[in-house]
Write a protein that holds these residues in place. Structure first.
Motif, mmCIF file in Angstrom:
data_model
loop_
_atom_site.group_PDB
_atom_site.id
_atom_site.type_symbol
_atom_site.label_atom_id
_atom_site.label_comp_id
_atom_site.label_asym_id
_atom_site.label_seq_id
_atom_site.Cartn_x
_atom_site.Cartn_y
_atom_site.Cartn_z
ATOM 1 N N SER A 192 50.118 38.764 35.259
ATOM 2 C CA SER A 192 51.521 38.377 35.468
ATOM 3 C C SER A 192 51.665 37.356 36.595
ATOM 4 O O SER A 192 52.562 37.456 37.430
ATOM 5 N N GLY A 193 50.756 36.399 36.608
ATOM 6 C CA GLY A 193 50.823 35.333 37.601
ATOM 7 C C GLY A 193 50.235 35.674 38.949
ATOM 8 O O GLY A 193 50.256 34.846 39.865
ATOM 9 N N ILE A 194 49.697 36.893 39.111
ATOM 10 C CA ILE A 194 49.094 37.328 40.372
ATOM 11 C C ILE A 194 47.577 37.385 40.206
ATOM 12 O O ILE A 194 47.072 37.998 39.272
ATOM 13 N N ARG A 195 46.856 36.748 41.140
ATOM 14 C CA ARG A 195 45.393 36.830 41.122
ATOM 15 C C ARG A 195 44.951 38.110 41.824
ATOM 16 O O ARG A 195 45.302 38.338 42.975
ATOM 17 N N LEU A 196 44.202 38.920 41.114
ATOM 18 C CA LEU A 196 43.627 40.127 41.693
ATOM 19 C C LEU A 196 42.115 39.968 41.725
ATOM 20 O O LEU A 196 41.496 39.696 40.689
ATOM 21 N N VAL A 197 41.519 40.134 42.892
ATOM 22 C CA VAL A 197 40.070 40.081 43.032
ATOM 23 C C VAL A 197 39.539 41.510 42.987
ATOM 24 O O VAL A 197 40.138 42.431 43.543
ATOM 25 N N TYR A 198 38.423 41.677 42.302
ATOM 26 C CA TYR A 198 37.818 43.007 42.222
ATOM 27 C C TYR A 198 36.309 42.885 42.303
ATOM 28 O O TYR A 198 35.728 41.832 42.016
ATOM 29 N N ASP A 199 35.666 43.964 42.736
ATOM 30 C CA ASP A 199 34.217 44.066 42.755
ATOM 31 C C ASP A 199 33.798 45.065 41.686
ATOM 32 O O ASP A 199 34.490 46.063 41.445
ATOM 33 N N VAL A 200 32.657 44.804 41.063
ATOM 34 C CA VAL A 200 32.200 45.677 39.989
ATOM 35 C C VAL A 200 30.716 45.963 40.166
ATOM 36 O O VAL A 200 29.941 45.089 40.562
ATOM 37 N N TRP A 201 30.348 47.207 39.904
ATOM 38 C CA TRP A 201 28.969 47.686 40.002
ATOM 39 C C TRP A 201 28.629 48.436 38.718
ATOM 40 O O TRP A 201 29.498 48.962 38.043
ATOM 41 N N GLY A 202 27.330 48.547 38.439
ATOM 42 C CA GLY A 202 26.879 49.410 37.352
ATOM 43 C C GLY A 202 26.701 48.690 36.031
ATOM 44 O O GLY A 202 27.018 47.510 35.882
ATOM 45 N N GLU A 203 26.206 49.441 35.061
ATOM 46 C CA GLU A 203 25.914 48.886 33.749
ATOM 47 C C GLU A 203 27.196 48.749 32.925
ATOM 48 O O GLU A 203 28.044 49.645 32.928
ATOM 49 N N PRO A 204 27.334 47.640 32.194
ATOM 50 C CA PRO A 204 28.569 47.410 31.420
ATOM 51 C C PRO A 204 28.881 48.509 30.414
ATOM 52 O O PRO A 204 30.048 48.776 30.132
#
Length: 248
Positions: free
Chosen positions: A22-34
């Motif tokens: 909705s027009g907002i950039r959210l940064v996230y970190d991800v770990w582990g197997e997909p």
């Protein structure tokens, strides 16, 4: 729907990515197997996804772990428009953008409020819910927050807006607790936490399937006692649903 793209290496082995909701950039970190089951971590007021690095790395042995910088925090956008309901709606957009229909959810403090608001509105999308030192939504004495000196890693306007909601919760939050169907673990920080213990032990009285575990570490449980926190969370997340434990 939003769109997701790669960014950079994240904290402690995680990969940082960005999604637009909705027009907002959210940064996230991800770990582990997909292909591992998805687990989403929501941080406390004034923190960001990197606060979860050690916990996420341990949980990533079995789960695909996502930790998000909520709006007004860290590397995500600081749009100037803030409420816990907007953060809840951002979570909906985040999950939709990543194609995550149903997840396990862990929230610390403010992140726990966002988590249970989401679980109220979208009970079918939460497998299990962990609330780390999160009280039930009852009014508390309001103490105006004091802005720390220097540059902040979060938007102070966000703190002012969210603290008002935490001090004086919308009565509907209380009324809608019964909508939460996910098995829930409330982790209390004990006597050195500023959260009254009785407001955490109230969860099993309000939810159909909830339990409380106390780790006497104060409010920052996963930071002070990371191994103990990870152990109780892993045990809870691995426990079969109630209907599977008691077959008819």
């Amino acid at each position: 729907m939003g769109r997701s793209s790669g960014v950079s290496s994240g904290a402690s082995g995680g990969v940082s990515r960005v999604v637009e909701v909705s027009g907002i950039r959210l940064v996230y970190d991800v770990w582990g197997e997909p292909q591992a089951p998805p687990l989403v971590l929501l941080h406390a007021l004034g923190e960001d996804a990197r606060d979860w690095a050690r916990t996420a790395e341990a949980l990533a042995e079995q789960w695909r772990v996502y930790a998000v910088d909520l709006r007004g925090h860290g590397r995500s956008d600081w749009p100037g428009d803030y409420s816990l309901e907007l953060m809840r709606d951002d979570l909906v957009g985040f999950l939709d953008a990543l194609g995550l229909e149903r997840v396990d959810l862990i929230g610390h403090s403010m992140g726990g409020i966002v988590a249970y608001l989401f679980a109220q509105e979208h009970p079918d999308r939460v497998g299990r819910l962990v609330l780390e030192d999160v009280p039930v939504p009852l009014p508390r004495e309001a103490v105006p927050p004091n802005r720390p000196e220097g540059e902040l890693g979060f938007d102070w306007d966000m703190v002012v807006a969210v603290r008002k909601q935490i001090d004086s919760p919308d009565p509907q939050w209380w009324d809608r607790l019964g909508r939460i169907t996910a098995p829930t673990l409330a982790v209390a920080g004990g006597s050195t936490s500023h959260i009254p213990h009785e407001r955490i032990t109230e969860w099993p009285r309000r939810l159909p399937d909830a339990r409380v575990v106390t780790i006497p570490a104060g409010h920052l449980i996963h930071a002070v006692e990371p191994d103990a926190f990870t152990e109780v969370v892993q045990t809870f997340l691995r426990t079969p649903p109630r209907e599977e434990r008691h077959p008819h």
